[in-house]
Scaffold this motif. Structure first.
Motif, short mmCIF file in Angstrom:
data_model
loop_
_atom_site.label_atom_id
_atom_site.label_comp_id
_atom_site.label_asym_id
_atom_site.label_seq_id
_atom_site.Cartn_x
_atom_site.Cartn_y
_atom_site.Cartn_z
N ARG A 150 64.38 82.49 37.89
CA ARG A 150 63.43 81.59 38.53
C ARG A 150 64.26 80.43 39.11
O ARG A 150 64.51 79.44 38.45
CB ARG A 150 62.42 81.10 37.50
CG ARG A 150 61.70 82.28 36.83
CD ARG A 150 60.98 81.85 35.57
NE ARG A 150 59.93 80.89 35.88
CZ ARG A 150 59.71 79.77 35.20
NH1 ARG A 150 60.48 79.45 34.18
NH2 ARG A 150 58.73 78.97 35.53
N VAL A 151 64.68 80.60 40.36
CA VAL A 151 65.64 79.68 40.96
C VAL A 151 64.92 78.53 41.67
O VAL A 151 63.98 78.75 42.44
CB VAL A 151 66.56 80.41 41.96
CG1 VAL A 151 67.54 79.44 42.61
CG2 VAL A 151 67.29 81.55 41.25
N VAL A 152 65.35 77.33 41.39
CA VAL A 152 64.89 76.14 42.11
C VAL A 152 66.12 75.39 42.59
O VAL A 152 67.00 75.06 41.78
CB VAL A 152 64.04 75.22 41.21
CG1 VAL A 152 63.67 73.93 41.95
CG2 VAL A 152 62.78 75.95 40.75
N SER A 153 66.21 75.15 43.88
CA SER A 153 67.29 74.31 44.40
C SER A 153 66.82 72.86 44.41
O SER A 153 65.68 72.58 44.80
CB SER A 153 67.68 74.75 45.82
OG SER A 153 68.32 76.00 45.79
N LEU A 176 62.77 69.68 46.05
CA LEU A 176 62.83 70.88 45.22
C LEU A 176 62.29 72.06 46.00
O LEU A 176 61.17 72.00 46.53
CB LEU A 176 61.98 70.70 43.96
CG LEU A 176 62.37 69.53 43.05
CD1 LEU A 176 61.37 69.42 41.90
CD2 LEU A 176 63.79 69.73 42.50
N CYS A 177 63.06 73.14 46.09
CA CYS A 177 62.53 74.33 46.74
C CYS A 177 62.85 75.56 45.91
O CYS A 177 63.86 75.63 45.21
CB CYS A 177 63.01 74.46 48.17
SG CYS A 177 64.76 74.80 48.35
N GLY A 178 61.95 76.53 46.00
CA GLY A 178 62.10 77.76 45.24
C GLY A 178 60.85 78.60 45.45
O GLY A 178 59.80 78.05 45.79
N ASP A 179 60.96 79.89 45.21
CA ASP A 179 59.83 80.75 45.52
C ASP A 179 58.81 80.83 44.39
O ASP A 179 57.74 81.42 44.57
CB ASP A 179 60.34 82.16 45.87
CG ASP A 179 61.09 82.17 47.21
OD1 ASP A 179 60.88 81.22 48.00
OD2 ASP A 179 61.87 83.11 47.45
N ASP A 180 59.13 80.26 43.22
CA ASP A 180 58.24 80.32 42.05
C ASP A 180 57.58 78.94 41.90
O ASP A 180 58.23 77.96 41.54
CB ASP A 180 59.10 80.69 40.84
CG ASP A 180 58.31 80.78 39.55
OD1 ASP A 180 57.38 79.96 39.34
OD2 ASP A 180 58.63 81.65 38.72
N ASP A 181 56.28 78.88 42.17
CA ASP A 181 55.57 77.60 42.14
C ASP A 181 55.69 76.92 40.78
O ASP A 181 55.90 75.71 40.69
CB ASP A 181 54.08 77.79 42.46
CG ASP A 181 53.84 78.23 43.90
OD1 ASP A 181 54.81 78.26 44.69
OD2 ASP A 181 52.69 78.55 44.23
N ALA A 182 55.52 77.70 39.71
CA ALA A 182 55.56 77.11 38.37
C ALA A 182 56.95 76.57 38.06
O ALA A 182 57.10 75.54 37.39
CB ALA A 182 55.14 78.15 37.33
N ALA A 183 57.97 77.26 38.53
CA ALA A 183 59.34 76.80 38.29
C ALA A 183 59.58 75.45 39.00
O ALA A 183 60.18 74.54 38.43
CB ALA A 183 60.35 77.85 38.79
#
Lengths: 239, 239
Positions: A150-153, A176-183
């Protein structure tokens, strides 16, 4: 408006909340990783420093304990830090990323991986992004390489030097960006632990390329203006 | 802190200074060009709108006169607008840039060329930069194509929609980059005419790639947050 109170140097008492389970910093002996670990330790979060060499990890942990009396901090080899934590900051240099991902692939599955890496080169005093093979950014490379993580940049736009200077209050936005909203929401909670910072939801991982571009710009601004600049996004609606 | 007073809608009396010679907006019938021309007209600067069609330029000029009573504004075909001004904003779409540069090459020599162009595409709702052939950004392409022009990239990070909404006060930083120090300083003086904005010296033209990246990020943020966001750089020393 978005500035919190000045950072207190002594660690706060760890709060009993999911937000304060240990945070691991892979490559945390480097400047950016150590700076972030110091800030989270000062905010009362238990931290683990990961390094390729256990003794360097232990020395970095000692540095944090000296700067933040009462900090809960341990040093480990990177692989052990990964195994011991569900939430990891990747703070190693871009040059070491490919090898790390190949080795840690399975261990990172399902974990929250916070990518702070920026692929930079300096040419004649100009900070430039260096192309990432097979992806448009370090963040996208990590998510593509380890789809189960669960990657968040994020945290790409704050000066390592300022992070390490605990007397300097932090300011500005953590995109913050990443494809997993919860992350992304979990990392936003972590940002909220650091006084002075605001988390900004920047959507999918494809925006990591722009966060990395901002890092290069800020480094060029820092050089020109002898500063430790960061950014703020103006005009967003209040949450 | 850096916000000036609210914008007054009626044009100010033009000041007798080099800063208020006419400004031309090539492709100024588009949203970004018209928005910038409106703001400068409201600040008392004489403006020229350039368009491929003289009648569309005249209509845009009429729009500005209606919004800003007392504005000094004329419409011309692009080539005539270029010929009549020493200071030009390039506000045409990226798709039209190559042809324009080929035609205006000699006419632009020696002039101050303020590049506002961002090479963008939208794919599945995601704003992405599109590669520029032979350069890393629109700004660098313009300077490379016309070495004798004094190119400054700037005003790339302010929403066209907000620029056109004269009731909305502007805010944030206008990052300026270009290889000619004096040209950057001239554009900084222009920024100073617009209440609420601060000019930030972002060094050489090679930084244009990062200014363009920020535009793409802001458009993605605007879409997600239903905003008209812009940026500010925090941590620079006071001038």
């Amino acid at each position: 408006m978005r500035r919190g109170p000045l950072l207190s140097i002594a660690a706060r008492r760890p709060v009993c909340s999911p937000a304060v389970h240990p945070l691991a910093f892979v490559g945390g002996t480097g400047s950016q990783g150590l700076g972030l670990a110091l800030r989270f330790a000062a905010a009362g979060v238990p931290v683990m420093i990961g390094s390729r060499a256990a003794e360097r990890a232990a020395a970095a942990a000692e540095t944090i304990r000296a700067a933040v009396p009462g900090a809960v901090v341990r040093g480990y080899e990177n692989a052990e830090a990964v195994a011991r934590s569900e939430r990891l900051f990747l703070t190693l240099p871009f040059a070491g990323l490919g090898r790390f991902l190949a080795e840690a692939r399975e261990a990172l599955a399902g974990k929250l991986v916070i990518d702070v890496i920026v692929p930079l080169v300096v040419r004649n005093g100009f900070f430039a992004l260096t192309p990432v093979e097979g992806a448009a950014s370090a963040g996208e490379l990590i998510q593509q390489t380890i789809p189960a993580a669960r990657v968040v940049s994020g945290f790409k736009n704050h000066s390592a030097e300022k992070l390490r200077d605990l007397a300097a209050p932090l300011e500005g936005d953590v995109l913050l960006c990443g494809d997993d909203d919860a992350a992304r929401a979990e990392v936003a909670t972590l940002v909220g632990l650091l006084p002075g910072l605001r988390a900004v939801d920047a959507g999918g991982i494809a925006n990591a390329r722009y966060l990395e571009a901002i890092t290069a710009l800020l480094l060029n601004l820092n050089r020109r203006h002898k500063a430790r600049a960061t950014i703020a996004i103006l005009g967003l609606p209040e949450p």
